[in-house]
Design a protein around this motif. Structure first.
Motif, PDB file in Angstrom:
ATOM      1  N   ASN A   1       0.473  -1.565   0.187  1.00  0.00           N
ATOM      2  CA  ASN A   1       0.311   0.243  -0.564  1.00  0.00           C
ATOM      3  C   ASN A   1       0.732   1.717  -0.263  1.00  0.00           C
ATOM      4  O   ASN A   1       0.297   2.406  -0.781  1.00  0.00           O
ATOM      5  CB  ASN A   1      -1.020   0.023   1.567  1.00  0.00           C
ATOM      6  CG  ASN A   1      -2.166  -0.566   0.847  1.00  0.00           C
ATOM      7  OD1 ASN A   1      -2.474  -1.206   0.478  1.00  0.00           O
ATOM      8  ND2 ASN A   1      -2.160  -1.932   1.279  1.00  0.00           N
ATOM      9  N   MET A   2       2.340   1.231   0.462  1.00  0.00           N
ATOM     10  CA  MET A   2       2.976   2.326   0.183  1.00  0.00           C
ATOM     11  C   MET A   2       3.429   2.818  -1.193  1.00  0.00           C
ATOM     12  O   MET A   2       3.364   3.895  -1.068  1.00  0.00           O
ATOM     13  CB  MET A   2       4.019   1.665   1.083  1.00  0.00           C
ATOM     14  CG  MET A   2       3.800   2.496   2.969  1.00  0.00           C
ATOM     15  SD  MET A   2       5.414   1.827   4.198  1.00  0.00           S
ATOM     16  CE  MET A   2       6.466   3.230   3.400  1.00  0.00           C
ATOM     17  N   LEU A   3       3.700   1.522  -1.671  1.00  0.00           N
ATOM     18  CA  LEU A   3       4.531   2.067  -3.234  1.00  0.00           C
ATOM     19  C   LEU A   3       4.125   2.051  -3.729  1.00  0.00           C
ATOM     20  O   LEU A   3       4.300   1.533  -5.201  1.00  0.00           O
ATOM     21  CB  LEU A   3       5.297   0.332  -2.777  1.00  0.00           C
ATOM     22  CG  LEU A   3       6.370   0.250  -1.921  1.00  0.00           C
ATOM     23  CD1 LEU A   3       7.575  -1.654  -1.599  1.00  0.00           C
ATOM     24  CD2 LEU A   3       7.300   1.381  -1.569  1.00  0.00           C
ATOM     25  N   THR A   4       2.494   0.661  -3.897  1.00  0.00           N
ATOM     26  CA  THR A   4       2.142   0.797  -5.011  1.00  0.00           C
ATOM     27  C   THR A   4       0.586   2.410  -5.536  1.00  0.00           C
ATOM     28  O   THR A   4       1.419   3.128  -5.183  1.00  0.00           O
ATOM     29  CB  THR A   4       0.079   0.208  -5.301  1.00  0.00           C
ATOM     30  OG1 THR A   4      -0.124  -0.080  -6.131  1.00  0.00           O
ATOM     31  CG2 THR A   4      -0.564   0.557  -4.218  1.00  0.00           C
ATOM     32  N   ILE A   5       0.111   2.023  -6.132  1.00  0.00           N
ATOM     33  CA  ILE A   5      -0.247   3.549  -7.050  1.00  0.00           C
ATOM     34  C   ILE A   5      -0.979   4.378  -6.232  1.00  0.00           C
ATOM     35  O   ILE A   5      -2.108   4.189  -5.072  1.00  0.00           O
ATOM     36  CB  ILE A   5      -1.618   3.209  -8.051  1.00  0.00           C
ATOM     37  CG1 ILE A   5      -0.839   2.494  -8.875  1.00  0.00           C
ATOM     38  CG2 ILE A   5      -2.211   4.448  -8.955  1.00  0.00           C
ATOM     39  CD1 ILE A   5      -1.756   1.505 -10.438  1.00  0.00           C
ATOM     40  N   PRO A   6      -0.508   5.526  -6.114  1.00  0.00           N
ATOM     41  CA  PRO A   6      -0.942   6.478  -5.307  1.00  0.00           C
ATOM     42  C   PRO A   6      -2.202   7.118  -5.024  1.00  0.00           C
ATOM     43  O   PRO A   6      -2.906   6.409  -6.571  1.00  0.00           O
ATOM     44  CB  PRO A   6      -0.329   7.513  -5.583  1.00  0.00           C
ATOM     45  CG  PRO A   6       0.057   8.033  -6.798  1.00  0.00           C
ATOM     46  CD  PRO A   6       0.377   6.452  -7.092  1.00  0.00           C
TER      47      PRO A   6
ATOM     48  N   MET B   1       3.134   8.394 -18.846  1.00  0.00           N
ATOM     49  CA  MET B   1       1.766   7.902 -17.316  1.00  0.00           C
ATOM     50  C   MET B   1       1.451   6.464 -16.822  1.00  0.00           C
ATOM     51  O   MET B   1       1.808   5.879 -16.530  1.00  0.00           O
ATOM     52  CB  MET B   1       0.690   8.856 -17.665  1.00  0.00           C
ATOM     53  CG  MET B   1       0.033   8.951 -16.357  1.00  0.00           C
ATOM     54  SD  MET B   1       0.668   9.134 -15.070  1.00  0.00           S
ATOM     55  CE  MET B   1      -0.065   7.724 -13.756  1.00  0.00           C
ATOM     56  N   LYS B   2       1.338   5.570 -18.749  1.00  0.00           N
ATOM     57  CA  LYS B   2       1.059   4.454 -18.942  1.00  0.00           C
ATOM     58  C   LYS B   2       2.520   3.933 -18.194  1.00  0.00           C
ATOM     59  O   LYS B   2       1.727   2.289 -17.257  1.00  0.00           O
ATOM     60  CB  LYS B   2       0.769   4.463 -20.130  1.00  0.00           C
ATOM     61  CG  LYS B   2       1.546   3.931 -21.131  1.00  0.00           C
ATOM     62  CD  LYS B   2       1.429   3.350 -22.687  1.00  0.00           C
ATOM     63  CE  LYS B   2       2.089   3.894 -23.723  1.00  0.00           C
ATOM     64  NZ  LYS B   2       1.683   3.425 -24.711  1.00  0.00           N
ATOM     65  N   TRP B   3       3.277   3.954 -18.104  1.00  0.00           N
ATOM     66  CA  TRP B   3       4.727   3.204 -17.831  1.00  0.00           C
ATOM     67  C   TRP B   3       4.472   3.127 -16.408  1.00  0.00           C
ATOM     68  O   TRP B   3       4.928   2.341 -15.744  1.00  0.00           O
ATOM     69  CB  TRP B   3       6.044   3.140 -18.758  1.00  0.00           C
ATOM     70  CG  TRP B   3       5.659   3.096 -20.581  1.00  0.00           C
ATOM     71  CD1 TRP B   3       5.508   3.812 -21.157  1.00  0.00           C
ATOM     72  CD2 TRP B   3       5.718   2.040 -20.896  1.00  0.00           C
ATOM     73  NE1 TRP B   3       5.738   3.531 -22.684  1.00  0.00           N
ATOM     74  CE2 TRP B   3       5.539   1.839 -22.148  1.00  0.00           C
ATOM     75  CE3 TRP B   3       5.664   0.661 -19.833  1.00  0.00           C
ATOM     76  CZ2 TRP B   3       5.603   0.950 -23.256  1.00  0.00           C
ATOM     77  CZ3 TRP B   3       5.126  -0.355 -21.000  1.00  0.00           C
ATOM     78  CH2 TRP B   3       5.738  -0.572 -22.236  1.00  0.00           C
TER      79      TRP B   3
ATOM     80  N   TRP C   1       4.730   1.526 -10.998  1.00  0.00           N
ATOM     81  CA  TRP C   1       4.351   1.485  -9.656  1.00  0.00           C
ATOM     82  C   TRP C   1       4.045  -0.070  -9.184  1.00  0.00           C
ATOM     83  O   TRP C   1       3.559  -0.464  -8.239  1.00  0.00           O
ATOM     84  CB  TRP C   1       3.499   2.615  -9.251  1.00  0.00           C
ATOM     85  CG  TRP C   1       3.685   4.031  -9.285  1.00  0.00           C
ATOM     86  CD1 TRP C   1       4.735   3.985  -7.935  1.00  0.00           C
ATOM     87  CD2 TRP C   1       3.053   4.997  -9.266  1.00  0.00           C
ATOM     88  NE1 TRP C   1       5.615   5.583  -8.973  1.00  0.00           N
ATOM     89  CE2 TRP C   1       4.261   5.997  -8.974  1.00  0.00           C
ATOM     90  CE3 TRP C   1       1.797   5.453  -9.684  1.00  0.00           C
ATOM     91  CZ2 TRP C   1       3.722   7.795  -9.856  1.00  0.00           C
ATOM     92  CZ3 TRP C   1       1.396   6.224 -10.740  1.00  0.00           C
ATOM     93  CH2 TRP C   1       1.866   7.464 -10.138  1.00  0.00           C
ATOM     94  N   ILE C   2       3.046  -0.710  -9.944  1.00  0.00           N
ATOM     95  CA  ILE C   2       2.063  -2.321  -9.175  1.00  0.00           C
ATOM     96  C   ILE C   2       3.657  -3.060  -9.609  1.00  0.00           C
ATOM     97  O   ILE C   2       3.339  -3.736  -8.026  1.00  0.00           O
ATOM     98  CB  ILE C   2       1.344  -2.172 -10.899  1.00  0.00           C
ATOM     99  CG1 ILE C   2       0.301  -1.255 -10.776  1.00  0.00           C
ATOM    100  CG2 ILE C   2       1.015  -3.754 -10.448  1.00  0.00           C
ATOM    101  CD1 ILE C   2      -0.814  -1.295 -11.755  1.00  0.00           C
ATOM    102  N   VAL C   3       4.293  -2.505 -10.436  1.00  0.00           N
ATOM    103  CA  VAL C   3       5.445  -4.085 -10.801  1.00  0.00           C
ATOM    104  C   VAL C   3       6.319  -3.867  -9.288  1.00  0.00           C
ATOM    105  O   VAL C   3       6.260  -4.830  -8.803  1.00  0.00           O
ATOM    106  CB  VAL C   3       6.010  -4.060 -11.662  1.00  0.00           C
ATOM    107  CG1 VAL C   3       7.339  -5.068 -11.434  1.00  0.00           C
ATOM    108  CG2 VAL C   3       5.527  -3.793 -12.660  1.00  0.00           C
ATOM    109  N   VAL C   4       6.793  -2.660  -9.093  1.00  0.00           N
ATOM    110  CA  VAL C   4       7.850  -2.552  -7.726  1.00  0.00           C
ATOM    111  C   VAL C   4       6.861  -2.711  -7.163  1.00  0.00           C
ATOM    112  O   VAL C   4       7.754  -3.487  -5.582  1.00  0.00           O
ATOM    113  CB  VAL C   4       7.987  -1.158  -7.966  1.00  0.00           C
ATOM    114  CG1 VAL C   4       8.909  -0.658  -6.822  1.00  0.00           C
ATOM    115  CG2 VAL C   4       9.107  -0.440  -8.780  1.00  0.00           C
TER     116      VAL C   4
END
Length: 760
Positions: free
Chosen positions: A679-684, A701-703, A708-711
């Motif tokens: 939750n800290m690292l995903t899409i804000p 933006m799409k990348w 964010w999702i992958v990390v």
């Protein structure tokens, strides 16, 4: 209405003066780059209302970064009635360089000598009348922090705005004075402020040359074969030197300095320790730890861990056992609560009493079950679950505001510049990153201070990894519940601190990867004047906190309130819209959606392997994409109903809700950590995503969303698998080594060293 622009060097006090003039609560920080866009307000302190525009800080009117372009274009294109040039009187000569450029423009200018109170404390003096005579411009001594001279400044500005002014060249007597006159004469009918434009053309200003191509060609013809005895063909260096010569000759006599040998400034003494090559970073880490300990610790000063409470005092006076309201407020036999936890417990007790009174009153009045459930769980449960963390959020904002306003954060940027350059960023990138601890939105906007597009892109992408205030409820609730449920867990403050550190480390690794692959590029020089240490102003600090408080409460009663109501309805109705009481919530629309997406999070520890109520974790992670506060609001709305052994009128909020869900689902400690990190690292939140889209180059933006999702998924999966089974650490090491080898190989094939990783 008269329009006035506030302009000046970074960190000269523009935003403080803007707040003093308009009563606004714009963010004020004792570091360069706080303002990166123009802001407007109305000043009613003078003889008539005045529109005041706060422009980004600039050192010169030759723009290199987006925020410098904003300031220059507003003055040239919008033509304000007057420019207030804010000059840091403690750095007179350096600040007057920008003033000499304003003097070349056809616009009324008033010079505001700011920070005169600090100048007086140093024992230095500026003769404002002499300076006014030499400049030919009104000069007013002020202190934006205390309000001294502000009313006189606005009245003199109104008077100056009524009188047209023609720009003058300060380069008379130089080898380019005749050329300037000829180019300016040619541009008289082409544009306003011809003197200013002529000088910029000779300086080789790229923006100017692209707009006035014919005049640029004319200037090139005049300078063809030109060569100065000292500077040769470098007209830009000649002009800059002439400006400083003019400042020294005409304006320096107005400044009387106390002899340097008679003093070593307070800032210099402090910097000998805080910016020490070896001690600087450990001191910064220690300061952060103390801040988190004061805000989140449930064992203040580790008195419980050391056994001091039980051995010396007992703990009865701390626990207030048997008192319905005060029990556990100040601590327990395990330790004394930190100030942040005490304030949160106090607010939590008040909200619980309000919620219990309202739902009890509704039941006593014979309200329908769905109505009391909607009000108690759907509205009050979700709202109060978020609001209970407001004291800790404000306390953390307070500490960071004090660090910024004092000037310490600018030192941290200076200390980290050497490390950041190895990562592929300049120290200037640290400023928007550290602003991310408050909110990702202004932090992303602040990346306009970075000149390189790829550096800006990389910085925007990692800013959400510096957890904002919206993520604090997740950290606090999860950490508190883990300490209460899992034996041997460290203090909640320690867990929170480590999660912040994990976010920063993830950001650094991500930056190295990007700047070594898709975001390769040259680093721009990092030049920043360290501001003097200053005592933060009480009024400005409180206004800033009040502004944050209003923003948080507004968000709670709009986005979060709407979300909790929707969540309650989806969790209490089946697909055929039949009302489902709490004990049948497992058949609701929300439960079926949650169970459908739950397997996706299995590698992260909160998927298929946890109990029947585990779908709540999956749903909370998804609702957090709207607003991060929704994660804990979702727990507060659903926990009482989905946890076996609780009834609908037993309100579960914050830490209690998470602790109950941990017990009901059997989720492990490592999975809880993975949940926090995901939750800290995903899409804000949606607002931050919209800001990122506006700040990123087209097509990025799409990348960025995929990034964010992958990390977040990879980091959470790594933490869970290693924490749960240990042996996967070997797999992750091999994967990381293989990725590093590929990066080095690709960069070597491209024929150069990567930024952050050296080619073998």
């Amino acid at each position: 209405m008269i329009t006035v622009a506030l302009a000046g060097n970074p960190n000269c006090g523009k935003t403080t003066l803007f707040n003093a003039l308009t009563g606004a609560t714009a963010h004020v920080g004792n570091w360069p780059g706080v303002t990166v866009d123009k802001r407007e307000g109305v000043c009613k302190k003078g003889d008539r209302p005045v529109t005041v525009v706060d422009l980004p800080g600039i050192y010169s009117l030759s723009p290199y970064t987006p925020e410098e372009v904003i300031a220059r274009n507003f003055i040239l294109d919008n033509r304000p009635d007057c420019v207030i040039d804010i000059v840091d009187s403690t750095n007179l000569e350096r600040n007057l360089y920008l003033t000499t450029q304003f003097m070349e423009m056809d616009v009324p200018v008033v010079v505001a000598l700011n920070m005169t109170d600090e100048l007086d404390r140093r024992g230095d003096r500026i003769d404002a009348k002499l300076l006014e005579e030499r400049l030919g411009l009104p000069v007013v001594r002020i202190s934006a922090t205390t309000g001294y001279g502000v009313k006189d400044l606005i009245n003199r500005t109104i008077a100056a705005a009524k009188k047209p002014r023609k720009g003058i060249s300060l380069l008379a007597g130089t080898s380019v004075s005749d050329i300037i006159a000829q180019v300016a004469d040619r541009m008289n009918d082409e544009t306003a402020s011809p003197v200013f434009h002529a000088i910029k053309l000779l300086e080789g200003d790229s923006v100017e040359r692209s707009v006035h191509k014919k005049s640029a060609a004319f200037a090139d013809k005049l300078t063809d074969g030109f060569e100065d005895a000292t500077f040769g063909k470098d007209i830009e260096a000649l002009v800059a030197n002439a400006r400083y010569d003019y400042i020294t000759k005409n304006f320096s006599p107005a400044l009387s300095k106390k002899t340097e040998s008679a003093r070593i400034s307070r800032s210099e003494k402090i910097d000998r320790v805080l910016t020490n090559k070896w001690a600087g970073i450990p001191i910064f880490a220690a300061i952060l730890f103390v801040i988190f300990h004061l805000t989140f610790a449930e064992d203040f000063l580790f008195l419980g861990a050391m056994g001091v409470l039980g051995r010396n005092w007992g703990a009865e006076w701390v626990n207030f056992e048997g008192n319905e309201f005060f029990e556990g407020l100040f601590g327990s036999s395990d330790g004394i609560n930190s100030p942040g936890v005490i304030l949160a417990n106090l607010l939590n007790g008040c909200t619980a009493a309000i919620q219990g009174g309202i739902t009890g009153g509704m039941e006593a009045a014979g309200a329908a079950e769905w109505a009391s459930g909607l009000v108690g769980d759907g509205i009050l449960g979700g709202l109060f679950a978020v609001l209970s963390f407001l004291p800790q959020i404000l306390l953390l904002f307070l500490f960071f505001s004090l660090l910024e306003d004092s000037g310490y954060m600018a030192r941290v940027a200076f200390i980290l510049d050497r490390i950041f350059r190895r990562l592929g960023l300049s120290g200037r990138a640290f400023m928007p990153m550290i602003m991310g601890f408050g909110c990702s939105i202004p932090a992303m906007v602040n990346t306009r201070t970075l000149a390189d597009e790829r550096e800006r892109t990389a910085t925007v992408r990692v800013i959400p990894f510096f957890s904002c205030g919206a993520k604090l409820p997740i950290l606090t609730a999860m950490a508190g519940a883990m300490v209460a449920y899992f034996p041997g867990m460290p203090d909640a403050g320690v867990i929170t601190f480590l999660m912040y550190v994990a976010g920063m480390l993830t950001a650094f690794v991500a930056v190295i990867t990007m700047r070594s692959t898709t975001m390769r590029g040259e680093l721009t020089p990092f030049i920043m004047e360290l501001p003097d240490y200053r005592a933060p102003g009480f009024r400005s600090t409180m206004l800033h906190l009040w502004d944050k408080c209003k923003h948080f409460i507004k968000k709670a009663f709009t986005i979060i309130l709407a979300s909790t109501i929707i969540i309650w309805f989806l969790s209490h109705f089946a697909w055929n819209w039949t009302y489902m009481p709490d004990e049948e919530m497992g058949s609701s629309i929300l439960a079926s959606i949650g169970m459908l997406i739950q397997p996706v999070f299995t590698p992260l520890g909160f998927g298929s392997q946890i109990g029947a109520a585990g779908w709540v974790f999956a749903v909370a992670a998804i609702t957090g994409l709207i607003a991060k506060e929704n994660v804990i609001a979702t727990f507060g709305t659903l926990a009482s109903a989905v946890v076996s052994g609780f009834v609908a009128d037993e309100a579960l909020e914050g830490v209690d809700a998470v602790e109950a869900l941990i017990g009901a689902t059997g989720i492990s400690g490592s999975a809880c950590i993975a949940f926090i990190l995901f939750n800290m690292l995903t899409i804000p939140c949606f607002a931050a995503v919209a800001t990122a889209k506006a700040e990123l180059p087209k097509g990025k933006m799409k990348w960025t969303l995929l990034f964010w999702i992958v990390v977040s998924y990879l980091v959470a999966a790594m933490v869970y698998t290693v924490g749960e089974f240990v042996w996967p650490v070997a797999i992750w090491v091999v994967v990381a080594a293989a990725a590093a080898a590929v990066i080095i190989f690709v960069n070597k094939k491209r024929g150069g060293k990567s930024i952050g990783l050296k080619a073998a």
